[in-house]
Design an enzyme around this catalytic site. Structure first.
Site, PDB file in Angstrom:
ATOM      1  N   GLY A  24     -25.049  40.207  -9.329  1.00  0.00           N
ATOM      2  CA  GLY A  24     -23.990  40.867 -10.114  1.00  0.00           C
ATOM      3  C   GLY A  24     -23.530  39.507 -11.595  1.00  0.00           C
ATOM      4  O   GLY A  24     -24.103  39.240 -12.042  1.00  0.00           O
ATOM      5  N   ASP A 151     -12.228  43.010  -5.217  1.00  0.00           N
ATOM      6  CA  ASP A 151     -12.531  43.816  -5.223  1.00  0.00           C
ATOM      7  C   ASP A 151     -13.765  45.172  -3.667  1.00  0.00           C
ATOM      8  O   ASP A 151     -14.208  44.696  -4.161  1.00  0.00           O
ATOM      9  CB  ASP A 151     -13.453  43.130  -5.650  1.00  0.00           C
ATOM     10  CG  ASP A 151     -14.636  43.618  -6.836  1.00  0.00           C
ATOM     11  OD1 ASP A 151     -15.587  43.134  -7.204  1.00  0.00           O
ATOM     12  OD2 ASP A 151     -14.211  45.071  -7.103  1.00  0.00           O
TER      13      ASP A 151
END
Ligand SMILES: COc1ccc(C(=O)/C=C\Nc2cc(OC)c(C(=O)O)cc2Cl)cc1
Length: 289
Positions: A24, A151
């Site tokens: 990521g 998140d």
């Protein structure tokens, strides 16, 4: 840290690094095998230089107080004090001051991300309820520990072999003091499609970190049963417009129970002061057992 190449693997102390299992904006995650306890782990590998460079990039405007590298050290301090069945467990940190790489060793959550969206094959309602229930317990624990995840999304929910779910990626979390976090959208902002409307108000608008986490949890539940996020568009600004102004709608298919649609309505309420809170969500999800 002792680093050596043994055959085609990199060996870090007792850990033999294997395949890449995740990646990521943060860096990447590799499967690691510890010969000491014959156990596999998830090793998150970060580059300090890359994190520092991101600081430079994001350093636009007033000097950012915490550089991404400071944030990682803060994440580590936070992770070390957490212990809950629905939050990933940090086992140890390998940080050699002379080395650019920073290694975070986590317990392996064997089956990885619960669902990658968009997908034509969403989860059954039953699976979604069970995953949602675990995520609610994990998020309740984080909020109790005065941590805003910031998140929450399917990609940060990991599935264990026993069917349990663990919340991952506290890399963008915010610690708060007192009852709730007074957040401004200058801090880390999470993933566009999962952002709450109140986080999209321009300027130094202050919003509740807890309510924004709950919205993201609702957008996550929606994406588990429908296979996609509640507000879609082909540009980020267009997604933001929909999140702020478009009415929540439920596709005809797949068929979803009224209980679940009712809960989604209560969570994806645009006014944070009218949005359902975790204690009541817990009651409704326990009732649906
Ligand atoms: C197919 O099988 C698989 C088994 C496990 C995985 C996996 O673990 C992936 C990511 N893991 C993580 C990421 C994190 O941040 C981004 C953090 C954190 O920083 O909290 C912790 C973990 Cl563990 C993937 C595939």
């Amino acid at each position: 840290i002792s680093i050596e190449r043994s055959g085609s693997f990199l060996q870090l102390n007792q850990y033999k690094l294997m395949d890449q299992i995740g990646q990521g904006s943060y860096g990447l995650v590799k499967l690691a095998y510890s010969e000491e306890d014959s156990t596999h782990y998830a090793m998150k590998i970060l580059s300090k230089r890359k994190l520092l460079r991101k600081a430079g990039l994001m350093g636009r405007g007033p000097k950012k107080t915490t550089s991404p590298l400071d944030r990682v050290y803060r994440e580590i301090a936070v992770l070390k004090k957490l212990d809950h069945p629905n939050v990933v467990k940090l086992v140890e940190v390998l940080d050699d001051p002379l080395e650019d790489s920073l290694y975070l060793v986590f317990e392996l959550v064997e089956l990885g991300e619960i669902l990658s969206i968009p997908t034509e094959k969403p989860l059954t309602e039953e699976r979604s309820w069970s995953i949602f229930r675990d995520a609610v317990l994990g998020l309740e624990y984080l909020h109790y520990q005065r941590i805003i995840h910031a998140d929450i999304k399917p990609g940060n929910l990991l599935l264990a072999e026993d069917g349990g779910v663990k919340i991952a990626d506290l890399g963008v979390c915010n610690e708060f003091f007192g009852e709730d976090a007074a957040m401004t959208n200058s801090s880390t902002v999470g993933t566009p499609a999962f952002r709450a409307p109140e986080t999209l108000i321009p300027g130094q608008h202050i919003y509740s970190g807890k309510a924004a986490d709950i919205w993201a949890l609702g957008a996550t539940l929606y994406s588990l049963v429908y296979g996609n996020v509640p507000f879609m568009a082909n540009s980020v600004p267009a997604v933001y417009e929909k999140i702020k102004h478009e009415k929540l709608n439920f596709p005809e298919a797949p068929q979803v129970s009224n209980d679940l649609k009712d809960l989604l309505q209560k969570i994806l309420t645009k006014d944070p002061s009218k949005r359902i809170t975790l204690p009541l969500i817990k009651v409704l999800t326990t009732l649906s057992l």
